[in-house]
Design an enzyme around this catalytic site. Sequence first.
Site, PDB file in Angstrom:
ATOM      1  CD  GLU A 114     -48.521 -58.772   7.800  1.00 51.00           C
ATOM      2  OE1 GLU A 114     -47.999 -60.554   7.159  1.00 51.00           O
ATOM      3  OE2 GLU A 114     -47.921 -58.501   8.501  1.00 51.00           O
ATOM      4  CG  HIS A 236     -48.494 -67.355  12.864  1.00 50.06           C
ATOM      5  ND1 HIS A 236     -49.403 -68.069  11.834  1.00 50.06           N
ATOM      6  CD2 HIS A 236     -47.505 -66.178  12.312  1.00 50.06           C
ATOM      7  CE1 HIS A 236     -49.801 -67.037  11.202  1.00 50.06           C
ATOM      8  NE2 HIS A 236     -48.743 -65.942  11.296  1.00 50.06           N
ATOM      9  NE  ARG A 282     -49.297 -62.518  14.056  1.00 54.48           N
ATOM     10  CZ  ARG A 282     -47.280 -62.546  12.996  1.00 54.48           C
ATOM     11  NH1 ARG A 282     -46.708 -62.865  13.800  1.00 54.48           N
ATOM     12  NH2 ARG A 282     -47.837 -61.854  11.944  1.00 54.48           N
ATOM     13  CG  HIS A 343     -44.941 -66.457  15.100  1.00 54.29           C
ATOM     14  ND1 HIS A 343     -44.239 -67.287  14.085  1.00 54.29           N
ATOM     15  CD2 HIS A 343     -45.201 -65.525  14.691  1.00 54.29           C
ATOM     16  CE1 HIS A 343     -43.839 -66.736  13.100  1.00 54.29           C
ATOM     17  NE2 HIS A 343     -44.750 -65.613  13.068  1.00 54.29           N
ATOM     18  NE  ARG A 378     -44.358 -60.563  16.357  1.00 56.12           N
ATOM     19  CZ  ARG A 378     -44.132 -61.015  15.291  1.00 56.12           C
ATOM     20  NH1 ARG A 378     -43.346 -60.227  14.166  1.00 56.12           N
ATOM     21  NH2 ARG A 378     -44.896 -62.667  14.680  1.00 56.12           N
TER      22      ARG A 378
HETATM   23  C1  LIG Z   1     -42.249 -68.654  10.168  1.00 51.80           C
HETATM   24  C2  LIG Z   1     -41.706 -67.281  10.266  1.00 51.80           C
HETATM   25  C3  LIG Z   1     -41.937 -66.092   9.267  1.00 51.80           C
HETATM   26  C4  LIG Z   1     -42.215 -64.250   9.976  1.00 51.80           C
HETATM   27  N1  LIG Z   1     -42.764 -63.622   9.520  1.00 51.80           N
HETATM   28  C5  LIG Z   1     -42.577 -62.128  10.332  1.00 51.80           C
HETATM   29  C6  LIG Z   1     -42.440 -61.665   9.200  1.00 51.80           C
HETATM   30  O1  LIG Z   1     -43.056 -61.729   7.989  1.00 51.80           O
HETATM   31  N2  LIG Z   1     -42.087 -59.541   9.931  1.00 51.80           N
HETATM   32  C7  LIG Z   1     -41.318 -59.320  10.519  1.00 51.80           C
HETATM   33  O2  LIG Z   1     -41.606 -58.832  10.757  1.00 51.80           O
HETATM   34  N3  LIG Z   1     -41.887 -61.215  11.368  1.00 51.80           N
HETATM   35  C8  LIG Z   1     -41.200 -61.994  11.324  1.00 51.80           C
HETATM   36  N4  LIG Z   1     -41.023 -63.276  11.704  1.00 51.80           N
HETATM   37  C9  LIG Z   1     -39.982 -62.555  12.795  1.00 51.80           C
HETATM   38  C10 LIG Z   1     -38.793 -62.511  12.715  1.00 51.80           C
HETATM   39  O3  LIG Z   1     -39.073 -63.022  11.643  1.00 51.80           O
HETATM   40  C11 LIG Z   1     -38.340 -62.809  13.702  1.00 51.80           C
HETATM   41  O4  LIG Z   1     -38.697 -61.739  14.745  1.00 51.80           O
HETATM   42  C12 LIG Z   1     -37.007 -61.880  13.324  1.00 51.80           C
HETATM   43  O5  LIG Z   1     -37.013 -62.100  11.842  1.00 51.80           O
HETATM   44  C13 LIG Z   1     -35.363 -62.040  14.698  1.00 51.80           C
HETATM   45  O6  LIG Z   1     -34.726 -62.014  13.710  1.00 51.80           O
HETATM   46  P1  LIG Z   1     -33.261 -61.500  14.853  1.00 51.80           P
HETATM   47  O7  LIG Z   1     -31.945 -61.317  14.300  1.00 51.80           O
HETATM   48  O8  LIG Z   1     -33.326 -61.379  16.277  1.00 51.80           O
HETATM   49  O9  LIG Z   1     -32.936 -63.493  14.999  1.00 51.80           O
HETATM   50  P2  LIG Z   1     -32.387 -64.466  14.096  1.00 51.80           P
HETATM   51  O10 LIG Z   1     -33.094 -64.536  12.606  1.00 51.80           O
HETATM   52  O11 LIG Z   1     -33.410 -66.046  14.375  1.00 51.80           O
HETATM   53  O12 LIG Z   1     -31.536 -65.042  13.827  1.00 51.80           O
HETATM   54  C14 LIG Z   1     -30.672 -65.769  14.915  1.00 51.80           C
HETATM   55  C15 LIG Z   1     -28.981 -65.664  14.157  1.00 51.80           C
HETATM   56  O13 LIG Z   1     -28.640 -66.058  15.454  1.00 51.80           O
HETATM   57  C16 LIG Z   1     -27.882 -67.931  15.675  1.00 51.80           C
HETATM   58  N5  LIG Z   1     -27.860 -68.079  17.670  1.00 51.80           N
HETATM   59  C17 LIG Z   1     -28.972 -68.090  17.776  1.00 51.80           C
HETATM   60  N6  LIG Z   1     -28.197 -69.090  18.655  1.00 51.80           N
HETATM   61  C18 LIG Z   1     -26.619 -68.381  18.528  1.00 51.80           C
HETATM   62  C19 LIG Z   1     -25.188 -69.137  19.372  1.00 51.80           C
HETATM   63  N7  LIG Z   1     -25.941 -69.453  21.357  1.00 51.80           N
HETATM   64  N8  LIG Z   1     -24.769 -69.079  19.377  1.00 51.80           N
HETATM   65  C20 LIG Z   1     -24.140 -68.633  18.484  1.00 51.80           C
HETATM   66  N9  LIG Z   1     -25.471 -68.261  17.078  1.00 51.80           N
HETATM   67  C21 LIG Z   1     -26.439 -68.006  17.712  1.00 51.80           C
HETATM   68  C22 LIG Z   1     -28.679 -68.122  14.968  1.00 51.80           C
HETATM   69  O14 LIG Z   1     -28.059 -68.644  14.287  1.00 51.80           O
HETATM   70  C23 LIG Z   1     -29.108 -67.204  14.357  1.00 51.80           C
HETATM   71  O15 LIG Z   1     -28.323 -66.297  13.733  1.00 51.80           O
HETATM   72  C24 LIG Z   1     -41.756 -64.456  11.431  1.00 51.80           C
HETATM   73  C25 LIG Z   1     -40.234 -65.839  11.719  1.00 51.80           C
HETATM   74  C26 LIG Z   1     -40.959 -66.533  11.238  1.00 51.80           C
HETATM   75  C27 LIG Z   1     -39.937 -67.963  12.125  1.00 51.80           C
END
Ligand SMILES: Cc1cc2nc3c(=O)[nH]c(=O)nc-3n(C[C@H](O)[C@H](O)[C@H](O)COP(=O)(O)OP(=O)(O)OC[C@H]3O[C@@H](n4cnc5c(N)ncnc54)[C@H](O)[C@@H]3O)c2cc1C
Length: 540
Positions: A114, A236, A282, A343, A378
């Site tokens: 990437e 993105h 990006r 993104h 990032r």
């Molecule tokens: C389309 C897309 C493609 C991506 N591709 C990649 C990739 O290929 N590689 C990579 O490294 N990163 C990628 N990313 C970024 C990466 O997915 C995210 O940065 C990472 O998954 C974030 O994980 P997290 O656990 O911090 O939060 P999230 O996975 O967003 O989880 C947040 C959680 O918190 C919960 N939540 C939020 N607010 C509250 C609240 N007030 N009360 C209770 N629960 C709450 C939500 O319901 C969810 O369960 C991508 C992101 C997107 C959107």
Amino acid sequence: MGQRFSTDILVIGGGAAGLSAALHLAAHARVTVLCKGDVESASSHWAQGGIAAVTDPTDSLESHVQDTLTAGAGLCDADVVALTIHKAPEIIDQLVRWGVQFDSDDNEFHLTREGGHSHRRILHVADATGKAITQTLTEQVLDHPNVELFTDRVAIDLINLSKFGRHPNRCAGAYVLNRSTGHVEVFQARFVILATGGASKVYLYTSNPDSSTGDGIAMAWRAGCRIANMEFNQFHPTCLYHPHAKSFLISEAVRGEGGMLCLPSGERFMQRFDSRGELAPRDIVARAIDHEMKRLGLDCVYLDISHRPRAFIEAHCPTIAQRCADFGIDMANEPIPVVPAAHYTCGGVLIDKNGASDIPGLYAIGEVSCSGLHGANRLASNSLLECLVFGQIAANEILRKLDEPVADVSIPQWDESQVTDSDEDVIIAHNWEELRRFMWDYVGIVRTDKRLQRAQRRIDMLKQEVHEYYSHYRVSNDLIELRNLIHVAELIVRSALARRESRGLHYTLDHPEMLSRCEDTILFPGSMDHLDVLQPISNV
Ligand SMILES: Cc1cc2nc3c(=O)[nH]c(=O)nc-3n(C[C@H](O)[C@H](O)[C@H](O)COP(=O)(O)OP(=O)(O)OC[C@H]3O[C@@H](n4cnc5c(N)ncnc54)[C@H](O)[C@@H]3O)c2cc1C
């Protein structure tokens, strides 16, 4: 009246960060995980490209470290970068043990490349890596007798013991809206982990699911934590442009496998902006697309991978090919219309190397946090890695402190005595739409002081309105999210105004040069009315 729950560790968020932390903790403590919706409410579920880790003997940890530092434009914390990247191979082993089956050829991981990576080092499960990881972690969590997973719960605010009598400053849980019953519940815990993801929904166009409303950042800010580097919002470059596609992401892997960005005439343009062409980081690609769209008045540009064989495309990008086909686009035969969209939130709750925030008992991991890994930008596929590394680190730190005594305080119920049901929900919908539109127009890919000030004036008005609304009416999911988005918008604008240079993802026409001094933007609670108390912290 809402129910009360008590647990050792409350994890708010069920994405990669929250679920992995819960699994590390579960062998030794009772863990409760809250999510707003089901597993699809997490960005983690939608991650396509994969997870970056050095697993190929011809690659090196130093090279991954260097690529991360280069993308971060001088603002990464070098120790955190080294720590995270050195832990990556161990994290991959752990994922495999939990049951994630990465794509492989002849027992070797299939690695993709990437933008910004100088090597093929992205492990993936076709183009739906996040789904494979979150499904595996969710299954493990649901199977574990020490973990309870609550869906349809929205944390409203953190509970600090110092609010109740003469207790020390310590996070002891959260008030949580049960979306099914409409009641506010008390979740009391000895430790709390925020894993609520990012805040990209503050922008009109985003690749993120609806849950990315910056709740954790706003809650931590209101509770008294410092928030850092909120001006660095990653856009993105390539989301599918179609009226019904709701910003479906076309993964960077498509460019990694030879996809070319073109104007409607078929002319390629990336080489005019960066010698790395389509594989430039990006921010550079997004700015180049933004520039070409504005220059030519285009609705979109095109991403063309139709020169690769259909079998290759269908094997490597089945989800994307299917999604495009749903909208009548055959990516093996024609270019895909694409636009940039918000993104990733690089900034967030400032944490130390153990994932601890400023408030004792409160940890923040994953996209909600600012660990120092990403700096001003990032590097692709480093974020799932950060979630999993800090999930493990924070869990280990909490386990070390598990036996520490914590004051046993009876937390009062949520006070609803002064509020009534709203009869004007339309205000929430309008304010929500207005906020996201002006953030897109004034605080987007290219900024100016004037646009940022204009945004700040509008935020001040919305803040006032929503504060009044919040004080008078019963809380709802939309009201909670709108309130959080407004706080996050303000944190972004204040941080952007404080940065008098262009660096990484923050690009302003008024200060186009990068300064020689590298400083994080750190916002201190209680400082919002006075820009001069934003404390830049030297990073070099
Ligand atoms: C389309 C897309 C493609 C991506 N591709 C990649 C990739 O290929 N590689 C990579 O490294 N990163 C990628 N990313 C970024 C990466 O997915 C995210 O940065 C990472 O998954 C974030 O994980 P997290 O656990 O911090 O939060 P999230 O996975 O967003 O989880 C947040 C959680 O918190 C919960 N939540 C939020 N607010 C509250 C609240 N007030 N009360 C209770 N629960 C709450 C939500 O319901 C969810 O369960 C991508 C992101 C997107 C959107």
